[in-house]
Design a protein around this motif. Sequence first.
Motif, PDB file in Angstrom:
ATOM      1  N   ASP A   1      50.377  47.382  39.804  1.00 20.99           N
ATOM      2  CA  ASP A   1      49.532  48.578  39.764  1.00 20.99           C
ATOM      3  C   ASP A   1      48.258  48.319  38.957  1.00 20.99           C
ATOM      4  OD1 ASP A   1      48.970  51.506  40.005  1.00 20.99           O
ATOM      5  OD2 ASP A   1      49.301  51.420  37.834  1.00 20.99           O
ATOM      6  N   GLN A   2      48.396  47.661  37.823  1.00 20.48           N
ATOM      7  CA  GLN A   2      47.229  47.355  36.995  1.00 20.48           C
ATOM      8  C   GLN A   2      46.302  46.384  37.720  1.00 20.48           C
ATOM      9  OE1 GLN A   2      49.144  45.866  33.473  1.00 20.48           O
ATOM     10  NE2 GLN A   2      49.711  47.918  32.754  1.00 20.48           N
ATOM     11  N   ALA A   3      46.871  45.309  38.255  1.00 15.80           N
ATOM     12  CA  ALA A   3      46.061  44.289  38.922  1.00 15.80           C
ATOM     13  C   ALA A   3      45.355  44.852  40.153  1.00 15.80           C
ATOM     14  CB  ALA A   3      46.934  43.099  39.318  1.00 15.80           C
ATOM     15  N   GLY A   4      46.053  45.659  40.913  1.00 17.34           N
ATOM     16  CA  GLY A   4      45.473  46.202  42.122  1.00 17.34           C
ATOM     17  C   GLY A   4      44.571  47.397  41.905  1.00 17.34           C
ATOM     18  N   GLY A   5      44.696  48.055  40.762  1.00 18.92           N
ATOM     19  CA  GLY A   5      43.951  49.277  40.538  1.00 18.92           C
ATOM     20  C   GLY A   5      42.777  49.181  39.598  1.00 18.92           C
ATOM     21  N   LYS A   6      42.687  48.148  38.787  1.00 19.83           N
ATOM     22  CA  LYS A   6      41.701  48.114  37.705  1.00 19.83           C
ATOM     23  C   LYS A   6      40.251  48.020  38.162  1.00 19.83           C
ATOM     24  CE  LYS A   6      42.504  43.200  36.903  1.00 19.83           C
ATOM     25  NZ  LYS A   6      43.115  42.254  35.991  1.00 19.83           N
ATOM     26  N   GLN A   7      40.015  47.649  39.413  1.00 15.87           N
ATOM     27  CA  GLN A   7      38.643  47.582  39.913  1.00 15.87           C
ATOM     28  C   GLN A   7      38.305  48.743  40.850  1.00 15.87           C
ATOM     29  OE1 GLN A   7      37.872  43.674  41.476  1.00 15.87           O
ATOM     30  NE2 GLN A   7      38.089  42.720  39.476  1.00 15.87           N
ATOM     31  N   LYS A   8      39.241  49.673  41.041  1.00 18.46           N
ATOM     32  CA  LYS A   8      38.962  50.832  41.883  1.00 18.46           C
ATOM     33  C   LYS A   8      37.919  51.714  41.199  1.00 18.46           C
ATOM     34  CE  LYS A   8      43.306  50.984  44.357  1.00 18.46           C
ATOM     35  NZ  LYS A   8      44.582  51.675  44.565  1.00 18.46           N
ATOM     36  N   PRO A   9      37.118  52.403  41.994  1.00 20.69           N
ATOM     37  CA  PRO A   9      36.104  53.271  41.384  1.00 20.69           C
ATOM     38  C   PRO A   9      36.719  54.473  40.688  1.00 20.69           C
ATOM     39  CG  PRO A   9      36.076  53.466  43.791  1.00 20.69           C
ATOM     40  CD  PRO A   9      37.065  52.389  43.450  1.00 20.69           C
TER      41      PRO A   9
ATOM     42  N   ALA B   1      31.328  33.325  44.774  1.00 20.57           N
ATOM     43  CA  ALA B   1      31.812  34.644  44.351  1.00 20.57           C
ATOM     44  C   ALA B   1      32.321  35.455  45.540  1.00 20.57           C
ATOM     45  CB  ALA B   1      30.705  35.414  43.633  1.00 20.57           C
ATOM     46  N   ALA B   2      31.675  35.303  46.683  1.00 22.84           N
ATOM     47  CA  ALA B   2      32.032  36.102  47.856  1.00 22.84           C
ATOM     48  C   ALA B   2      33.221  35.540  48.637  1.00 22.84           C
ATOM     49  CB  ALA B   2      30.829  36.222  48.788  1.00 22.84           C
ATOM     50  N   MET B   3      33.568  34.267  48.423  1.00 22.22           N
ATOM     51  CA  MET B   3      34.663  33.657  49.177  1.00 22.22           C
ATOM     52  C   MET B   3      35.939  34.460  49.012  1.00 22.22           C
ATOM     53  SD  MET B   3      36.585  30.052  48.597  1.00 22.22           S
ATOM     54  CE  MET B   3      35.705  28.909  49.622  1.00 22.22           C
ATOM     55  N   THR B   4      36.585  34.748  50.124  1.00 20.06           N
ATOM     56  CA  THR B   4      37.820  35.527  50.126  1.00 20.06           C
ATOM     57  C   THR B   4      38.892  34.788  50.919  1.00 20.06           C
ATOM     58  OG1 THR B   4      36.552  37.571  50.013  1.00 20.06           O
ATOM     59  CG2 THR B   4      38.838  37.753  50.724  1.00 20.06           C
ATOM     60  N   ILE B   5      40.094  34.743  50.360  1.00 23.65           N
ATOM     61  CA  ILE B   5      41.237  34.123  51.022  1.00 23.65           C
ATOM     62  C   ILE B   5      42.280  35.216  51.218  1.00 23.65           C
ATOM     63  CG2 ILE B   5      43.103  32.436  50.787  1.00 23.65           C
ATOM     64  CD1 ILE B   5      41.174  30.821  48.964  1.00 23.65           C
ATOM     65  N   LYS B   6      42.814  35.332  52.418  1.00 23.76           N
ATOM     66  CA  LYS B   6      43.899  36.297  52.662  1.00 23.76           C
ATOM     67  C   LYS B   6      45.207  35.685  52.183  1.00 23.76           C
ATOM     68  CE  LYS B   6      41.751  39.073  55.983  1.00 23.76           C
ATOM     69  NZ  LYS B   6      41.781  40.474  55.912  1.00 23.76           N
ATOM     70  N   THR B   7      45.969  36.489  51.482  1.00 24.48           N
ATOM     71  CA  THR B   7      47.231  36.013  50.912  1.00 24.48           C
ATOM     72  C   THR B   7      48.408  36.540  51.708  1.00 24.48           C
ATOM     73  OG1 THR B   7      47.349  37.897  49.419  1.00 24.48           O
ATOM     74  CG2 THR B   7      46.237  35.922  48.597  1.00 24.48           C
ATOM     75  N   ASP B   8      49.555  35.913  51.516  1.00 27.08           N
ATOM     76  CA  ASP B   8      50.795  36.366  52.143  1.00 27.08           C
ATOM     77  C   ASP B   8      51.610  37.131  51.106  1.00 27.08           C
ATOM     78  OD1 ASP B   8      50.409  35.249  54.682  1.00 27.08           O
ATOM     79  OD2 ASP B   8      51.020  33.288  53.956  1.00 27.08           O
ATOM     80  N   PRO B   9      52.469  38.016  51.451  1.00 33.61           N
ATOM     81  CA  PRO B   9      52.861  38.414  52.798  1.00 33.61           C
ATOM     82  C   PRO B   9      52.004  39.537  53.369  1.00 33.61           C
ATOM     83  CG  PRO B   9      54.335  39.446  51.244  1.00 33.61           C
ATOM     84  CD  PRO B   9      53.373  38.586  50.438  1.00 33.61           C
TER      85      PRO B   9
ATOM     86  N   ALA C   1      46.589  40.554  51.487  1.00 36.12           N
ATOM     87  CA  ALA C   1      45.630  41.075  50.515  1.00 36.12           C
ATOM     88  C   ALA C   1      44.579  40.009  50.202  1.00 36.12           C
ATOM     89  CB  ALA C   1      46.361  41.490  49.242  1.00 36.12           C
ATOM     90  N   PRO C   2      43.321  40.420  50.021  1.00 41.10           N
ATOM     91  CA  PRO C   2      42.276  39.435  49.745  1.00 41.10           C
ATOM     92  C   PRO C   2      42.351  38.892  48.324  1.00 41.10           C
ATOM     93  CG  PRO C   2      41.369  41.641  49.714  1.00 41.10           C
ATOM     94  CD  PRO C   2      42.802  41.767  50.127  1.00 41.10           C
ATOM     95  N   TRP C   3      42.100  37.609  48.192  1.00 38.96           N
ATOM     96  CA  TRP C   3      42.008  36.965  46.877  1.00 38.96           C
ATOM     97  C   TRP C   3      40.680  36.243  46.824  1.00 38.96           C
ATOM     98  CZ3 TRP C   3      42.716  31.597  45.201  1.00 38.96           C
ATOM     99  CH2 TRP C   3      42.752  31.477  43.807  1.00 38.96           C
ATOM    100  N   ARG C   4      39.967  36.388  45.731  1.00 34.12           N
ATOM    101  CA  ARG C   4      38.643  35.799  45.583  1.00 34.12           C
ATOM    102  C   ARG C   4      38.690  34.733  44.499  1.00 34.12           C
ATOM    103  NH1 ARG C   4      34.700  40.540  44.935  1.00 34.12           N
ATOM    104  NH2 ARG C   4      33.174  38.915  45.336  1.00 34.12           N
ATOM    105  N   PRO C   5      38.914  33.473  44.883  1.00 34.65           N
ATOM    106  CA  PRO C   5      39.109  32.422  43.876  1.00 34.65           C
ATOM    107  C   PRO C   5      37.918  32.197  42.956  1.00 34.65           C
ATOM    108  CG  PRO C   5      38.920  31.466  46.069  1.00 34.65           C
ATOM    109  CD  PRO C   5      39.006  32.943  46.245  1.00 34.65           C
TER     110      PRO C   5
END
Length: 168
Positions: free
Chosen positions: A30-38, A110-118, A121-125
Amino acid sequence: MPDRTSAFAPLFVAAYIGHQFGDHVIQTDDQAGGKQKPGSSGWAANLRHVASYHAAVAVTVATTVRVTRAPVSGRGLLAGLALSAGSHALIDRGWLPERIMAATGSPGWAAMTIKTDPDGAPWRPGVNRADQALHVGCLWAGALLATWLSEKSTRGAAGSPAREAGRV
C-alpha cells in the motif's frame, strides 16, 4: 579525545542498514503503490512509509550508538533523522528524481518502463536507481550533520575531552 570519524562511520553504516530494512523489507504494498498518487491519499501513504522507514533507521542507529558508544548527541541524532525524513518524503513523491535525471541529461533512462509479473505493473529502473542514490546521499548528509552538531554541542562542556585536554 574521539575524532569525528568515530561518530560519523557508525552513524552512516547504521542508517544505511536501517534504510535497507525500511525501504526494501518493511515497506508495505500500500505504501509503495500509493506514495506517489496525487493528493492527500498519496501524501498519507508516503508519510506512513516515512514513519515506518525511520523507525527502522532509529532502531539501527540507536542500537549502534549504544553498543559502540559513538560520541553523538541527542540533538545531532534528531537533526540527522529530521534531514533524512524530510528528504525521504520529498524524494519518494517521485518528481524530484525525475527532474534531477532530466536536468543531468538522462530523461530517457528516467522514462524507461518495464512491465513486471504477475500483474504487469510498471517498474521504472532509472527512477528507482536515482531514488536510491538520493536516499543514500541524504543518509550521508544526515550522518555528517549529526556528527557535526554533536561535536559542536560537546565542545567545551565541563568534563568534555576538549576541556580536560586544555583546548577550551
